[in-house]
Write a protein that holds these residues in place. Structure first.
Motif, PDB file in Angstrom:
ATOM      1  N   LEU A   3       0.848  -1.187   0.000  1.00 23.12           N
ATOM      2  CA  LEU A   3       0.000   0.000   0.000  1.00 23.12           C
ATOM      3  C   LEU A   3       0.882   1.234   0.000  1.00 23.12           C
ATOM      4  CD1 LEU A   3      -2.588  -0.948   2.791  1.00 23.12           C
ATOM      5  CD2 LEU A   3      -3.105  -0.668   0.371  1.00 23.12           C
ATOM      6  N   THR A   4       0.454   2.269  -0.699  1.00 24.74           N
ATOM      7  CA  THR A   4       1.121   3.559  -0.610  1.00 24.74           C
ATOM      8  C   THR A   4       0.372   4.398   0.421  1.00 24.74           C
ATOM      9  OG1 THR A   4      -0.248   4.602  -2.313  1.00 24.74           O
ATOM     10  CG2 THR A   4       1.751   3.457  -3.068  1.00 24.74           C
ATOM     11  N   LEU A   5       0.983   5.477   0.874  1.00 21.54           N
ATOM     12  CA  LEU A   5       0.313   6.366   1.824  1.00 21.54           C
ATOM     13  C   LEU A   5      -0.954   6.953   1.212  1.00 21.54           C
ATOM     14  CD1 LEU A   5       3.309   8.249   3.495  1.00 21.54           C
ATOM     15  CD2 LEU A   5       1.918   6.402   4.437  1.00 21.54           C
ATOM     16  N   ASP A   6      -0.939   7.190  -0.110  1.00 28.44           N
ATOM     17  CA  ASP A   6      -2.126   7.713  -0.795  1.00 28.44           C
ATOM     18  C   ASP A   6      -3.287   6.726  -0.766  1.00 28.44           C
ATOM     19  OD1 ASP A   6      -0.843  10.068  -1.452  1.00 28.44           O
ATOM     20  OD2 ASP A   6      -0.278   9.411  -3.473  1.00 28.44           O
ATOM     21  N   GLY A  62     -10.618   9.754  14.912  1.00 31.47           N
ATOM     22  CA  GLY A  62      -9.543  10.700  15.222  1.00 31.47           C
ATOM     23  C   GLY A  62      -8.961  10.535  16.614  1.00 31.47           C
ATOM     24  N   ALA A  63      -9.770  10.132  17.586  1.00 32.99           N
ATOM     25  CA  ALA A  63      -9.299   9.984  18.963  1.00 32.99           C
ATOM     26  C   ALA A  63      -8.546   8.677  19.190  1.00 32.99           C
ATOM     27  CB  ALA A  63     -10.478  10.071  19.922  1.00 32.99           C
ATOM     28  N   VAL A  64      -8.610   7.762  18.239  1.00 35.21           N
ATOM     29  CA  VAL A  64      -7.949   6.463  18.370  1.00 35.21           C
ATOM     30  C   VAL A  64      -6.640   6.532  17.598  1.00 35.21           C
ATOM     31  CG1 VAL A  64      -8.206   3.974  18.074  1.00 35.21           C
ATOM     32  CG2 VAL A  64     -10.223   5.382  18.501  1.00 35.21           C
ATOM     33  N   ASP A  65      -5.536   6.746  18.310  1.00 36.09           N
ATOM     34  CA  ASP A  65      -4.258   7.010  17.651  1.00 36.09           C
ATOM     35  C   ASP A  65      -3.627   5.803  16.980  1.00 36.09           C
ATOM     36  OD1 ASP A  65      -3.538   5.694  19.988  1.00 36.09           O
ATOM     37  OD2 ASP A  65      -1.884   7.054  20.449  1.00 36.09           O
ATOM     38  N   TYR A  66      -4.076   4.584  17.284  1.00 41.00           N
ATOM     39  CA  TYR A  66      -3.468   3.405  16.666  1.00 41.00           C
ATOM     40  C   TYR A  66      -4.108   3.016  15.338  1.00 41.00           C
ATOM     41  CZ  TYR A  66      -7.314   0.929  18.983  1.00 41.00           C
ATOM     42  OH  TYR A  66      -8.539   0.514  19.408  1.00 41.00           O
ATOM     43  N   LEU A  67      -5.199   3.661  14.943  1.00 32.03           N
ATOM     44  CA  LEU A  67      -5.817   3.397  13.638  1.00 32.03           C
ATOM     45  C   LEU A  67      -5.245   4.368  12.618  1.00 32.03           C
ATOM     46  CD1 LEU A  67      -9.571   2.853  14.585  1.00 32.03           C
ATOM     47  CD2 LEU A  67      -7.847   1.121  14.047  1.00 32.03           C
ATOM     48  N   LEU A  68      -4.468   3.850  11.667  1.00 26.61           N
ATOM     49  CA  LEU A  68      -3.837   4.698  10.659  1.00 26.61           C
ATOM     50  C   LEU A  68      -4.791   5.032   9.520  1.00 26.61           C
ATOM     51  CD1 LEU A  68      -0.320   3.035  10.459  1.00 26.61           C
ATOM     52  CD2 LEU A  68      -0.998   5.090  11.711  1.00 26.61           C
ATOM     53  N   GLY A  69      -5.714   4.133   9.220  1.00 24.03           N
ATOM     54  CA  GLY A  69      -6.658   4.394   8.151  1.00 24.03           C
ATOM     55  C   GLY A  69      -7.195   3.122   7.536  1.00 24.03           C
ATOM     56  N   LEU A  70      -7.832   3.298   6.398  1.00 20.91           N
ATOM     57  CA  LEU A  70      -8.476   2.197   5.699  1.00 20.91           C
ATOM     58  C   LEU A  70      -7.846   2.077   4.315  1.00 20.91           C
ATOM     59  CD1 LEU A  70     -10.880   0.326   6.356  1.00 20.91           C
ATOM     60  CD2 LEU A  70     -12.345   1.936   5.161  1.00 20.91           C
ATOM     61  N   GLY A  71      -7.329   0.895   4.013  1.00 22.71           N
ATOM     62  CA  GLY A  71      -6.739   0.643   2.705  1.00 22.71           C
ATOM     63  C   GLY A  71      -7.584  -0.353   1.946  1.00 22.71           C
ATOM     64  N   GLU A  72      -7.443  -0.356   0.623  1.00 24.71           N
ATOM     65  CA  GLU A  72      -8.192  -1.304  -0.186  1.00 24.71           C
ATOM     66  C   GLU A  72      -7.239  -1.996  -1.146  1.00 24.71           C
ATOM     67  OE1 GLU A  72     -12.001  -1.398  -3.185  1.00 24.71           O
ATOM     68  OE2 GLU A  72     -11.983   0.044  -1.535  1.00 24.71           O
ATOM     69  N   GLY A 101     -10.225  -5.103  -3.936  1.00 30.73           N
ATOM     70  CA  GLY A 101     -11.608  -5.043  -3.488  1.00 30.73           C
ATOM     71  C   GLY A 101     -11.819  -5.394  -2.031  1.00 30.73           C
ATOM     72  N   ARG A 102     -10.756  -5.657  -1.314  1.00 34.87           N
ATOM     73  CA  ARG A 102     -10.833  -6.020   0.106  1.00 34.87           C
ATOM     74  C   ARG A 102     -10.406  -4.828   0.947  1.00 34.87           C
ATOM     75  NH1 ARG A 102      -6.886 -10.596   1.563  1.00 34.87           N
ATOM     76  NH2 ARG A 102      -5.623  -8.927   2.330  1.00 34.87           N
ATOM     77  N   ARG A 103     -11.205  -4.454   1.937  1.00 37.87           N
ATOM     78  CA  ARG A 103     -10.882  -3.340   2.812  1.00 37.87           C
ATOM     79  C   ARG A 103     -10.065  -3.820   4.002  1.00 37.87           C
ATOM     80  NH1 ARG A 103     -15.855   0.709   3.351  1.00 37.87           N
ATOM     81  NH2 ARG A 103     -14.921   2.105   1.827  1.00 37.87           N
ATOM     82  N   LEU A 104      -8.988  -3.094   4.272  1.00 42.79           N
ATOM     83  CA  LEU A 104      -8.092  -3.428   5.383  1.00 42.79           C
ATOM     84  C   LEU A 104      -8.032  -2.260   6.355  1.00 42.79           C
ATOM     85  CD1 LEU A 104      -5.107  -4.807   3.269  1.00 42.79           C
ATOM     86  CD2 LEU A 104      -6.747  -6.169   4.558  1.00 42.79           C
ATOM     87  N   ILE A 105      -8.192  -2.549   7.631  1.00 42.89           N
ATOM     88  CA  ILE A 105      -8.015  -1.546   8.675  1.00 42.89           C
ATOM     89  C   ILE A 105      -6.535  -1.552   9.020  1.00 42.89           C
ATOM     90  CG2 ILE A 105      -8.623  -0.846  11.010  1.00 42.89           C
ATOM     91  CD1 ILE A 105     -11.257  -2.522  10.570  1.00 42.89           C
ATOM     92  N   VAL A 106      -5.843  -0.457   8.722  1.00 39.85           N
ATOM     93  CA  VAL A 106      -4.399  -0.380   8.920  1.00 39.85           C
ATOM     94  C   VAL A 106      -4.123   0.161  10.323  1.00 39.85           C
ATOM     95  CG1 VAL A 106      -2.227   0.523   8.027  1.00 39.85           C
ATOM     96  CG2 VAL A 106      -4.103   0.018   6.445  1.00 39.85           C
ATOM     97  N   VAL A 107      -3.357  -0.610  11.110  1.00 39.46           N
ATOM     98  CA  VAL A 107      -3.078  -0.228  12.494  1.00 39.46           C
ATOM     99  C   VAL A 107      -1.591   0.042  12.696  1.00 39.46           C
ATOM    100  CG1 VAL A 107      -5.040  -1.519  13.427  1.00 39.46           C
ATOM    101  CG2 VAL A 107      -2.838  -2.634  13.271  1.00 39.46           C
ATOM    102  N   ASP A 108      -1.303   0.946  13.619  1.00 39.26           N
ATOM    103  CA  ASP A 108       0.065   1.181  14.089  1.00 39.26           C
ATOM    104  C   ASP A 108       0.255   0.227  15.259  1.00 39.26           C
ATOM    105  OD1 ASP A 108       2.302   2.048  15.583  1.00 39.26           O
ATOM    106  OD2 ASP A 108       2.071   4.104  14.855  1.00 39.26           O
ATOM    107  N   ILE A 109       0.918  -0.871  15.020  1.00 33.62           N
ATOM    108  CA  ILE A 109       0.995  -1.941  16.011  1.00 33.62           C
ATOM    109  C   ILE A 109       1.774  -1.530  17.258  1.00 33.62           C
ATOM    110  CG2 ILE A 109       3.021  -3.155  15.095  1.00 33.62           C
ATOM    111  CD1 ILE A 109      -0.285  -4.737  16.359  1.00 33.62           C
ATOM    112  N   ASP A 110       2.761  -0.651  17.130  1.00 32.08           N
ATOM    113  CA  ASP A 110       3.479  -0.160  18.304  1.00 32.08           C
ATOM    114  C   ASP A 110       2.538   0.592  19.242  1.00 32.08           C
ATOM    115  OD1 ASP A 110       6.267  -0.714  18.821  1.00 32.08           O
ATOM    116  OD2 ASP A 110       6.712   0.212  16.897  1.00 32.08           O
ATOM    117  N   LYS A 111       1.697   1.448  18.682  1.00 32.57           N
ATOM    118  CA  LYS A 111       0.754   2.208  19.515  1.00 32.57           C
ATOM    119  C   LYS A 111      -0.332   1.306  20.084  1.00 32.57           C
ATOM    120  CE  LYS A 111       1.442   6.720  17.470  1.00 32.57           C
ATOM    121  NZ  LYS A 111       0.875   7.788  16.635  1.00 32.57           N
TER     122      LYS A 111
END
Length: 157
Positions: free
Chosen positions: A107-110, A119-129, A132-142
């Motif tokens: 995945l790219t950052l874009d 926004g209040a959950v700092d370990y969720l980086l975003g949603l990638g696709e 056709g599959r959606r992935l919840i991208v997490v910051d595992i250290d946080k």
């Protein structure tokens, strides 16, 4: 936008995709030390709740966190497909039990979009696709960091 920022946003990184509670997640592959089936680990202690015990993997003693309990009710039994992701975090090495590892994706950052209302959950980086599959991208250290919660801020469950 400068060309270095544009180039950084278009460079892809590898993520380990895994299933947990019926959803697909992804974490930075550089944090993964190894993958092991749950049955292959020698357990020293067990029967905790989220921290389900201490295991030995290749001579390293580490805590093991059962994310299936953290994200829902305790599963009735371990499935043969239950995997443990051995993580090399900034503060320690630990195991994370998940329903199963699916693959490694790029995945790219874009391609990682913010999650509305998270926004209040700092370990969720975003949603990638990917495909056709959606992935919840997490910051595992946080996500795996131990945070001290002030006593007054705790709420009854």
């Amino acid at each position: 936008m400068s060309s270095s920022i544009t180039q950084a946003a278009s460079q892809s990184s590898q993520y380990l995709a895994f299933r947990l509670g019926g959803l697909d997640y992804a974490l930075d592959f550089s944090k993964v030390q190894e993958l092991r089936p749950l049955q292959a680990l020698e357990r020293l202690t067990s029967d905790g709740e989220i921290v389900s015990g201490v295991v030995v993997s290749r001579g390293v003693i580490m805590p093991i966190v059962d994310m299936r309990i953290a994200f829902g009710p305790r599963p009735p039994a371990h499935d043969p497909l239950t995997d443990v992701i051995i993580l090399k975090l900034s503060s320690c090495v630990m195991g994370m039990v998940v329903d199963g590892v699916t693959d490694i994706v790029s995945l790219t950052l874009d391609e990682i979009q913010p999650i509305a209302g998270a926004g209040a959950v700092d370990y969720l980086l975003g949603l990638g696709e990917v495909d056709g599959r959606r992935l919840i991208v997490v910051d595992i250290d946080k996500l795996m960091s131990i945070r001290k919660i002030p006593f007054g801020a705790r709420q009854a469950a």
